[in-house]
Design a protein around this motif. Structure first.
Motif, PDB file in Angstrom:
ATOM      1  N   GLN A  51       0.823  -1.212   0.000  1.00  0.00           N
ATOM      2  CA  GLN A  51       0.000   0.000   0.000  1.00  0.00           C
ATOM      3  C   GLN A  51       0.860   1.267   0.000  1.00  0.00           C
ATOM      4  O   GLN A  51       0.548   2.234  -0.701  1.00  0.00           O
ATOM      5  CB  GLN A  51      -0.929  -0.014   1.210  1.00  0.00           C
ATOM      6  N   ALA A  52       1.936   1.254   0.793  1.00  0.00           N
ATOM      7  CA  ALA A  52       2.797   2.429   0.866  1.00  0.00           C
ATOM      8  C   ALA A  52       3.439   2.723  -0.486  1.00  0.00           C
ATOM      9  O   ALA A  52       3.461   3.873  -0.951  1.00  0.00           O
ATOM     10  CB  ALA A  52       3.871   2.223   1.939  1.00  0.00           C
ATOM     11  N   VAL A  53       3.969   1.684  -1.117  1.00  0.00           N
ATOM     12  CA  VAL A  53       4.630   1.867  -2.415  1.00  0.00           C
ATOM     13  C   VAL A  53       3.626   2.275  -3.481  1.00  0.00           C
ATOM     14  O   VAL A  53       3.879   3.169  -4.308  1.00  0.00           O
ATOM     15  CB  VAL A  53       5.383   0.580  -2.813  1.00  0.00           C
ATOM     16  N   ASN A  54       2.443   1.654  -3.461  1.00  0.00           N
ATOM     17  CA  ASN A  54       1.465   1.935  -4.513  1.00  0.00           C
ATOM     18  C   ASN A  54       0.814   3.304  -4.373  1.00  0.00           C
ATOM     19  O   ASN A  54       0.351   3.875  -5.375  1.00  0.00           O
ATOM     20  CB  ASN A  54       0.421   0.827  -4.564  1.00  0.00           C
ATOM     21  N   LEU A  55       0.777   3.856  -3.166  1.00  0.00           N
ATOM     22  CA  LEU A  55       0.343   5.250  -3.026  1.00  0.00           C
ATOM     23  C   LEU A  55       1.224   6.163  -3.859  1.00  0.00           C
ATOM     24  O   LEU A  55       0.743   7.087  -4.534  1.00  0.00           O
ATOM     25  CB  LEU A  55       0.416   5.673  -1.560  1.00  0.00           C
ATOM     26  N   ILE A  56       2.510   5.903  -3.817  1.00  0.00           N
ATOM     27  CA  ILE A  56       3.479   6.730  -4.536  1.00  0.00           C
ATOM     28  C   ILE A  56       3.396   6.474  -6.036  1.00  0.00           C
ATOM     29  O   ILE A  56       3.420   7.410  -6.846  1.00  0.00           O
ATOM     30  CB  ILE A  56       4.888   6.455  -3.991  1.00  0.00           C
ATOM     31  N   ARG A  57       3.278   5.211  -6.412  1.00  0.00           N
ATOM     32  CA  ARG A  57       3.176   4.886  -7.837  1.00  0.00           C
ATOM     33  C   ARG A  57       1.885   5.440  -8.438  1.00  0.00           C
ATOM     34  O   ARG A  57       1.868   5.890  -9.592  1.00  0.00           O
ATOM     35  CB  ARG A  57       3.245   3.370  -8.029  1.00  0.00           C
ATOM     36  N   ASN A  58       0.816   5.420  -7.671  1.00  0.00           N
ATOM     37  CA  ASN A  58      -0.474   5.892  -8.178  1.00  0.00           C
ATOM     38  C   ASN A  58      -0.415   7.369  -8.552  1.00  0.00           C
ATOM     39  O   ASN A  58      -1.033   7.791  -9.545  1.00  0.00           O
ATOM     40  CB  ASN A  58      -1.558   5.662  -7.123  1.00  0.00           C
ATOM     41  N   ARG A  59       0.339   8.163  -7.771  1.00  0.00           N
ATOM     42  CA  ARG A  59       0.398   9.594  -8.069  1.00  0.00           C
ATOM     43  C   ARG A  59       0.916   9.847  -9.487  1.00  0.00           C
ATOM     44  O   ARG A  59       0.500  10.805 -10.140  1.00  0.00           O
ATOM     45  CB  ARG A  59       1.297  10.318  -7.070  1.00  0.00           C
ATOM     46  N   VAL A  60       1.836   9.016  -9.945  1.00  0.00           N
ATOM     47  CA  VAL A  60       2.456   9.248 -11.261  1.00  0.00           C
ATOM     48  C   VAL A  60       1.970   8.234 -12.292  1.00  0.00           C
ATOM     49  O   VAL A  60       2.641   7.976 -13.302  1.00  0.00           O
ATOM     50  CB  VAL A  60       3.995   9.234 -11.142  1.00  0.00           C
ATOM     51  N   ASN A  61       0.789   7.666 -12.032  1.00  0.00           N
ATOM     52  CA  ASN A  61       0.117   6.783 -12.998  1.00  0.00           C
ATOM     53  C   ASN A  61       0.936   5.546 -13.360  1.00  0.00           C
ATOM     54  O   ASN A  61       0.913   5.095 -14.512  1.00  0.00           O
ATOM     55  CB  ASN A  61      -0.239   7.565 -14.271  1.00  0.00           C
ATOM     56  N   MET A  62       1.632   5.000 -12.366  1.00  0.00           N
ATOM     57  CA  MET A  62       2.345   3.751 -12.550  1.00  0.00           C
ATOM     58  C   MET A  62       1.474   2.587 -12.077  1.00  0.00           C
ATOM     59  O   MET A  62       0.733   2.711 -11.094  1.00  0.00           O
ATOM     60  CB  MET A  62       3.661   3.763 -11.782  1.00  0.00           C
ATOM     61  N   THR A  63       1.573   1.456 -12.747  1.00  0.00           N
ATOM     62  CA  THR A  63       0.758   0.283 -12.409  1.00  0.00           C
ATOM     63  C   THR A  63       1.085  -0.214 -11.006  1.00  0.00           C
ATOM     64  O   THR A  63       2.264  -0.296 -10.636  1.00  0.00           O
ATOM     65  CB  THR A  63       1.029  -0.847 -13.414  1.00  0.00           C
ATOM     66  N   PRO A  64       0.093  -0.542 -10.202  1.00  0.00           N
ATOM     67  CA  PRO A  64       0.368  -1.080  -8.860  1.00  0.00           C
ATOM     68  C   PRO A  64       1.153  -2.387  -8.939  1.00  0.00           C
ATOM     69  O   PRO A  64       1.070  -3.132  -9.918  1.00  0.00           O
ATOM     70  CB  PRO A  64      -1.034  -1.317  -8.283  1.00  0.00           C
ATOM     71  N   ILE A  65       1.926  -2.661  -7.887  1.00  0.00           N
ATOM     72  CA  ILE A  65       2.667  -3.904  -7.802  1.00  0.00           C
ATOM     73  C   ILE A  65       2.271  -4.612  -6.508  1.00  0.00           C
ATOM     74  O   ILE A  65       1.738  -4.012  -5.577  1.00  0.00           O
ATOM     75  CB  ILE A  65       4.192  -3.681  -7.853  1.00  0.00           C
ATOM     76  N   ALA A  66       2.536  -5.921  -6.460  1.00  0.00           N
ATOM     77  CA  ALA A  66       2.179  -6.725  -5.289  1.00  0.00           C
ATOM     78  C   ALA A  66       3.394  -7.518  -4.827  1.00  0.00           C
ATOM     79  O   ALA A  66       4.334  -7.768  -5.593  1.00  0.00           O
ATOM     80  CB  ALA A  66       1.020  -7.669  -5.630  1.00  0.00           C
ATOM     81  N   GLY A  67       3.365  -7.905  -3.540  1.00  0.00           N
ATOM     82  CA  GLY A  67       4.467  -8.687  -2.987  1.00  0.00           C
ATOM     83  C   GLY A  67       5.768  -7.908  -2.954  1.00  0.00           C
ATOM     84  O   GLY A  67       6.825  -8.425  -3.326  1.00  0.00           O
ATOM     85  N   VAL A  68       5.701  -6.656  -2.512  1.00  0.00           N
ATOM     86  CA  VAL A  68       6.852  -5.756  -2.543  1.00  0.00           C
ATOM     87  C   VAL A  68       8.022  -6.322  -1.754  1.00  0.00           C
ATOM     88  O   VAL A  68       7.867  -6.780  -0.610  1.00  0.00           O
ATOM     89  CB  VAL A  68       6.446  -4.379  -1.977  1.00  0.00           C
ATOM     90  N   THR A  69       9.194  -6.285  -2.348  1.00  0.00           N
ATOM     91  CA  THR A  69      10.440  -6.712  -1.720  1.00  0.00           C
ATOM     92  C   THR A  69      11.310  -5.492  -1.429  1.00  0.00           C
ATOM     93  O   THR A  69      11.015  -4.384  -1.881  1.00  0.00           O
ATOM     94  CB  THR A  69      11.221  -7.671  -2.622  1.00  0.00           C
ATOM     95  N   THR A  70      12.413  -5.723  -0.697  1.00  0.00           N
ATOM     96  CA  THR A  70      13.345  -4.623  -0.444  1.00  0.00           C
ATOM     97  C   THR A  70      13.887  -4.064  -1.748  1.00  0.00           C
ATOM     98  O   THR A  70      14.017  -2.838  -1.909  1.00  0.00           O
ATOM     99  CB  THR A  70      14.508  -5.092   0.446  1.00  0.00           C
ATOM    100  N   ASP A  71      14.187  -4.933  -2.709  1.00  0.00           N
ATOM    101  CA  ASP A  71      14.679  -4.453  -4.006  1.00  0.00           C
ATOM    102  C   ASP A  71      13.637  -3.588  -4.703  1.00  0.00           C
ATOM    103  O   ASP A  71      13.975  -2.578  -5.338  1.00  0.00           O
ATOM    104  CB  ASP A  71      15.071  -5.634  -4.898  1.00  0.00           C
ATOM    105  N   ASP A  72      12.368  -3.958  -4.588  1.00  0.00           N
ATOM    106  CA  ASP A  72      11.311  -3.142  -5.180  1.00  0.00           C
ATOM    107  C   ASP A  72      11.281  -1.754  -4.538  1.00  0.00           C
ATOM    108  O   ASP A  72      11.098  -0.744  -5.231  1.00  0.00           O
ATOM    109  CB  ASP A  72       9.951  -3.810  -4.986  1.00  0.00           C
ATOM    110  N   VAL A  73      11.434  -1.725  -3.217  1.00  0.00           N
ATOM    111  CA  VAL A  73      11.431  -0.437  -2.529  1.00  0.00           C
ATOM    112  C   VAL A  73      12.614   0.406  -2.971  1.00  0.00           C
ATOM    113  O   VAL A  73      12.492   1.616  -3.199  1.00  0.00           O
ATOM    114  CB  VAL A  73      11.433  -0.622  -1.002  1.00  0.00           C
ATOM    115  N   MET A  74      13.781  -0.223  -3.105  1.00  0.00           N
ATOM    116  CA  MET A  74      14.960   0.529  -3.538  1.00  0.00           C
ATOM    117  C   MET A  74      14.769   1.081  -4.948  1.00  0.00           C
ATOM    118  O   MET A  74      15.185   2.208  -5.244  1.00  0.00           O
ATOM    119  CB  MET A  74      16.209  -0.357  -3.479  1.00  0.00           C
TER     120      MET A  74
END
Length: 511
Positions: A433-456
């Motif tokens: 949810q935290a990552v997708n809030l940020i992605r949503n602002r810039v019209n990026m597709t949501p992701i699931a199963g976020v890893t540390t690498d995804d956050v980086m």
């Protein structure tokens, strides 16, 4: 803005006062670091705000060198001007450090000069508190807490650069120097503890809700700095707990327009937890309090406002960052973060994988300013760019009156998400949810199963060119391969800058 103008007029008076009674180089020598009751009338509680404004002024009036040196070693940024007079800066970007290079010593002195003046401000407020009554006692406690946050922020930045540093707690600086340098771990623990001391006395509001000092420190600024210190310590549960408090307050939100966040419309937004504030008072002449943005700007451009001045070309988004963003089709953040030149666009297209570029890549910004070719760099940082049509009429300096965002809610969300992927628990939201809030602002597709690498990756995209965040993440996680790019080779020995030679000659330091 009217209140800010009045406060800054008070600041002008205060700076004169500081020159005569609080000068680090003169007053501390005269009185062994102590203020005499003869210097100020401490019974005038209404004047207690003046030293606080002085502490803010010291923090806001950053040397232009500070953010450049803090940020240049990440794989998101290159030093502009290879082979020119700023060779020491270029070498730092290549992890080849000359401790005699002037910028290292200047940044050291900038931070320690500020810290000493902030400590002076705190001690002055403490003197006022001795004579205060009623609400002024609580106000003194709040002002003292604000100086602690400002001091903690500067200690954190210095330790990120040099690791082991002196912790300055008193205007009698020699006492702290005699105790020797503290390890980075000790500095970060000190910063974290200092925030704990400050938080109970700070306003429970967003910075933009303050009416006395608009955009000033609140408890959420202190929580954010505590989170940053514990992130450096890899205390991920504390990071999750502290960022979770900020999230659960429901006071902060992402500014809806990522591009304008870094322009005048985004100043004092609900996203900003800490920003350095500047103003030309919407007047075409007279007093001005600006950061020098010229180092970030293009040495040649054709602005919509033809009188707008160019910059120096010292700070360049990297090709690695640009290609990373193209591969993600991260249009909004790429167009915001990077200003392109024709030469830069041609350089991207030399790579066979990038011979055809998206149509949104252009040397014309969304506001119509044209970035021309210039020798020092192929790109400029869009986050430090103010469109010429947002300049106050008659003010032509590059970026005039633009605030400098330091900590924003997006970084809080991403620290929270990383802490959870590193094993911490948190009840505010999930990492997805935290990552997708940020992605949503810039019209990026949501992701699931976020890893540390995804956050980086998300931090790379979201926070590129900002305060060395990418670099400090990579060295914290020992991702040296990421920093070994475009011919560079990064090793553990290059994590921290060497102590400036001028300081080795003066202080009990060892490289």
């Amino acid at each position: 803005m009217k209140k800010l103008k009045q406060l800054l007029k008070l600041l002008t008076m205060l700076l004169v006062m500081f020159i005569t009674v609080l000068s680090c180089s003169e007053k501390l020598e005269e009185n062994d670091g102590q203020l005499s009751a003869d210097d100020l009338d401490f019974t005038l509680s209404e004047n207690m705000v003046l030293p606080l404004i002085g502490a803010y002024s010291e923090t806001y009036s950053r040397g232009w060198e500070d953010p450049l040196l803090i940020g240049v070693r990440g794989d998101d940024v290159n030093a502009g001007g290879v082979g020119d007079a700023q060779g020491g800066f270029t070498n730092a970007d290549l992890f080849s450090y000359d401790n005699g290079y002037w910028m290292f010593n200047q940044v050291w002195e900038n931070f320690y000069g500020d810290i000493t003046d902030i400590v002076n401000s705190r001690e002055t407020i403490e003197k006022y508190k001795e004579f205060a009554a009623g609400n002024y006692i609580d106000l003194a406690d709040q002002y003292i807490a604000e100086t602690k946050v400002l001091s903690g922020f500067q200690h954190l930045q210095m330790s990120r650069l040099w690791s082991d540093i002196f912790i300055i707690t008193t205007s009698n600086v020699s006492e702290d120097i005699d105790k020797g340098v503290k390890t980075k771990e000790e500095v970060m623990e000190y910063v974290s503890d200092l925030m704990d001391e400050a938080i109970p006395f700070l306003p429970d509001m967003r910075p933009n809700e303050r009416t006395d000092i608009p955009g000033g420190i609140t408890r959420y600024t202190a929580l954010a700095i505590k989170a940053l210190a514990n992130l450096e310590l890899e205390n991920y549960q504390i990071v999750a707990d502290v960022t979770g408090q900020i999230i659960s307050s429901n006071k902060f939100s992402l500014y809806p327009d990522f591009y304008e966040l870094f322009k005048k419309p985004g100043q004092y937004s609900n996203e900003n937890l800490f920003e350095l504030q500047f103003s030309d008072y919407n007047s075409d002449s007279g007093d001005v309090n600006n950061h020098l943005y010229a180092p970030f700007g293009p040495a040649s451009w054709t602005p919509i406002v033809t009188t707008a001045s160019p910059g120096w070309g010292f700070y360049e988004p990297s090709l690695k960052y640009i290609k990373f963003m193209i591969d993600r089709d991260d249009e909004t953040r790429l167009v915001t973060s990077v200003c392109f030149t024709p030469r830069g666009i041609d350089e991207i297209m030399l790579d066979p994988d990038y011979t055809t570029l998206p149509s949104y890549i252009s040397n014309v910004t969304p506001d119509g300013d044209i970035f021309n070719d210039y020798a020092r760099a192929m790109f400029a940082s869009g986050k430090h760019y103010l469109p010429s049509n947002q300049l106050t009429t008659g003010r032509n300096d590059y970026g005039s009156s633009k605030n400098f965002i330091v900590i924003r809610y997006a970084e809080i969300l991403l620290m929270y998400a990383e802490a959870l992927t590193q094993g911490a628990s948190g009840g505010s939201m999930t990492a997805d949810q935290a990552v997708n809030l940020i992605r949503n602002r810039v019209n990026m597709t949501p992701i699931a199963g976020v890893t540390t690498d995804d956050v980086m990756d998300e931090k790379f995209a979201e926070l590129g060119m900002e305060w060395g965040i990418r670099y400090f993440d990579m060295i914290r996680l020992n991702k040296y391969d990421e920093l070994s790019y475009d011919g560079r080779t990064f090793t553990a020995e290059a994590e921290y800058l060497p102590y400036p030679q001028d300081q080795l000659d003066l202080l009990p330091l060892e490289n």
